[in-house]
Enzyme design. Structure first.
Site, PDB file in Angstrom:
ATOM      1  N   PRO A   2     -10.563 -15.342 -36.620  1.00  0.00           N
ATOM      2  CA  PRO A   2     -10.614 -16.682 -35.563  1.00  0.00           C
ATOM      3  C   PRO A   2     -10.888 -17.072 -34.021  1.00  0.00           C
ATOM      4  O   PRO A   2      -9.406 -16.698 -33.302  1.00  0.00           O
ATOM      5  CB  PRO A   2     -10.249 -18.047 -36.178  1.00  0.00           C
ATOM      6  CG  PRO A   2      -9.197 -17.415 -36.764  1.00  0.00           C
ATOM      7  CD  PRO A   2      -9.138 -15.800 -36.896  1.00  0.00           C
ATOM      8  N   GLU A   3     -11.657 -17.442 -33.543  1.00  0.00           N
ATOM      9  CA  GLU A   3     -11.420 -17.438 -32.085  1.00  0.00           C
ATOM     10  C   GLU A   3     -11.972 -19.172 -31.641  1.00  0.00           C
ATOM     11  O   GLU A   3     -11.680 -19.180 -32.519  1.00  0.00           O
ATOM     12  CB  GLU A   3     -12.870 -17.152 -31.294  1.00  0.00           C
ATOM     13  CG  GLU A   3     -12.809 -15.144 -31.058  1.00  0.00           C
ATOM     14  CD  GLU A   3     -13.756 -14.346 -29.713  1.00  0.00           C
ATOM     15  OE1 GLU A   3     -13.753 -15.433 -28.760  1.00  0.00           O
ATOM     16  OE2 GLU A   3     -13.946 -13.403 -30.233  1.00  0.00           O
ATOM     17  N   HIS A 110      -1.447 -16.068 -51.814  1.00  0.00           N
ATOM     18  CA  HIS A 110      -0.949 -16.060 -49.828  1.00  0.00           C
ATOM     19  C   HIS A 110      -1.463 -17.834 -50.030  1.00  0.00           C
ATOM     20  O   HIS A 110      -1.612 -18.142 -48.614  1.00  0.00           O
ATOM     21  CB  HIS A 110      -2.202 -15.777 -49.288  1.00  0.00           C
ATOM     22  CG  HIS A 110      -2.707 -14.363 -50.239  1.00  0.00           C
ATOM     23  ND1 HIS A 110      -1.057 -13.571 -49.950  1.00  0.00           N
ATOM     24  CD2 HIS A 110      -3.057 -13.850 -50.769  1.00  0.00           C
ATOM     25  CE1 HIS A 110      -1.243 -12.266 -50.701  1.00  0.00           C
ATOM     26  NE2 HIS A 110      -3.029 -12.215 -50.676  1.00  0.00           N
ATOM     27  N   ARG A 129      -3.170 -11.715 -44.814  1.00  0.00           N
ATOM     28  CA  ARG A 129      -2.545 -10.370 -44.044  1.00  0.00           C
ATOM     29  C   ARG A 129      -1.367 -11.340 -43.117  1.00  0.00           C
ATOM     30  O   ARG A 129      -0.018 -10.533 -42.893  1.00  0.00           O
ATOM     31  CB  ARG A 129      -3.723 -10.126 -42.314  1.00  0.00           C
ATOM     32  CG  ARG A 129      -4.815  -9.653 -43.942  1.00  0.00           C
ATOM     33  CD  ARG A 129      -5.425  -8.928 -42.441  1.00  0.00           C
ATOM     34  NE  ARG A 129      -5.253  -7.734 -41.984  1.00  0.00           N
ATOM     35  CZ  ARG A 129      -6.328  -7.271 -41.072  1.00  0.00           C
ATOM     36  NH1 ARG A 129      -7.234  -7.518 -40.964  1.00  0.00           N
ATOM     37  NH2 ARG A 129      -5.454  -6.534 -40.054  1.00  0.00           N
ATOM     38  N   ARG A 172      -9.505  -8.762  -7.064  1.00  0.00           N
ATOM     39  CA  ARG A 172      -8.593  -8.237  -8.093  1.00  0.00           C
ATOM     40  C   ARG A 172      -9.978  -6.655  -8.897  1.00  0.00           C
ATOM     41  O   ARG A 172     -10.624  -7.191  -8.284  1.00  0.00           O
ATOM     42  CB  ARG A 172      -8.259  -9.024  -9.553  1.00  0.00           C
ATOM     43  CG  ARG A 172      -8.007 -10.315  -9.829  1.00  0.00           C
ATOM     44  CD  ARG A 172      -6.327 -10.142  -9.965  1.00  0.00           C
ATOM     45  NE  ARG A 172      -5.798  -9.334 -10.358  1.00  0.00           N
ATOM     46  CZ  ARG A 172      -5.428 -10.324 -11.427  1.00  0.00           C
ATOM     47  NH1 ARG A 172      -5.719 -11.924 -11.285  1.00  0.00           N
ATOM     48  NH2 ARG A 172      -4.826 -10.276 -12.680  1.00  0.00           N
TER      49      ARG A 172
END
Ligand SMILES: [Zn+2]
Length: 293
Positions: A2-3, A110, A129, A172
């Protein structure tokens, strides 16, 4: 994984059943996820009202008020931090005629943490996981939490603007993709949406930051917000109350414009390029070599 948009849609899905309501009971079914769960977690959650449900980067933050069911203020307000990790899922089941159900079988293997909420919802955190995490931390001192302390500004926040980004990136040498993935520069961006934003901005992920013009850097700010906003809106429009039919929150079919499209035509009108994949710092970058320079 998930973002930010997925985490935000999970938060929005949780809002109507969590914010302003009391956690009546917490079941904590194992001692750890990625890291140990907080000591006496079930006791510390039981009876607490969720005063606010916020998001910082990819963390969902539930601010709990200090009073328990009897109204006694125990040890001040704490915040429950939740991170979904790689495979963490939130499921909501609501009581209908006194019976809880969601389409998944009850008490799955889970289902690590289950919260029963005042008003009849049951929220399950399932994580096969176990890269997810939960922690409890004093709300007043939240900015000092080790996982939050080093984070840069939120992409939607006022502190993330053209001037800020130009200052942080000036001189940078790193590729722009690495800069945008650096959580100290801007919080919450991951591989997928950085690829999408750079495609929208017509900038190659391999461009060195110091070779970019101020105008190109400035262009990144609105583009990042647009890409994230579109993804959050897609979650809102494709799911009912940000929920799937089985009660799972936050994941949705979302079509990306460049991510995962190796070998397919670039979607910028008139470009005619073909999307390429390269590996940068061990992660795939998808981009169009014709229009992204
Ligand atoms: Zn192109």
């Amino acid at each position: 994984m998930p973002e930010l948009p997925e985490v935000e849609t999970v938060r929005r899905g949780l809002l109507p059943v969590m914010e302003g309501r009391r956690i009546l009971r917490a079941e904590v079914n194992r001692p750890d996820l990625r890291w140990p769960l907080p000591e006496r977690m079930a006791e510390r959650l039981a009876g607490r009202r969720v005063a606010a449900l916020r998001r910082r980067s990819k963390y969902i933050l539930a601010d709990l008020d200090g009073a328990d069911v009897s109204g006694a203020d125990l040890d001040g307000g704490e915040t429950l931090l939740i991170h979904l990790g790689m495979s963490g899922r939130m499921l909501i089941a609501e009581a209908q005629v006194g019976v809880f159900h969601h389409a998944l079988p009850a008490a799955e293997k889970h289902d690590h943490v289950v919260l029963t909420i005042e008003g009849g919802a049951r929220i399950t955190f399932n994580d096969a996981r176990r890269f997810g995490m939960m922690d409890l931390w004093p709300t007043a001192d939240l900015a000092a939490h080790p996982l939050l302390a080093g984070l840069g500004p939120e992409p939607f926040g006022n502190d993330f603007n053209e001037t800020y980004l130009a200052e942080r990136l000036r001189g940078r040498t790193m590729p722009v993709k690495a800069a945008l993935l650096d959580q100290r520069i801007v919080a919450g961006l991951g591989n997928i949406y950085v690829c999408e934003a750079l495609h929208d901005a017509l900038i190659s992920p391999e461009r060195r930051v110091r070779d970019m013009t101020e105008a190109e850097i400035a262009r990144l700010v609105p583009v990042i917000r647009d890409v994230l906003t579109r993804a959050i809106e897609a979650g809102g429009s494709s799911l009912r109350d940000y929920r799937q039919a089985d009660g799972e929150l936050g994941y949705f079919q979302h079509s990306f414009r460049v991510y995962g499209r190796e070998g397919l035509p670039c979607l910028h009108p008139g470009c005619g390029g073909t999307v390429r994949r390269v590996v940068q710092s061990g992660r795939s970058s998808f981009f169009c070599p014709v229009c992204q320079r």
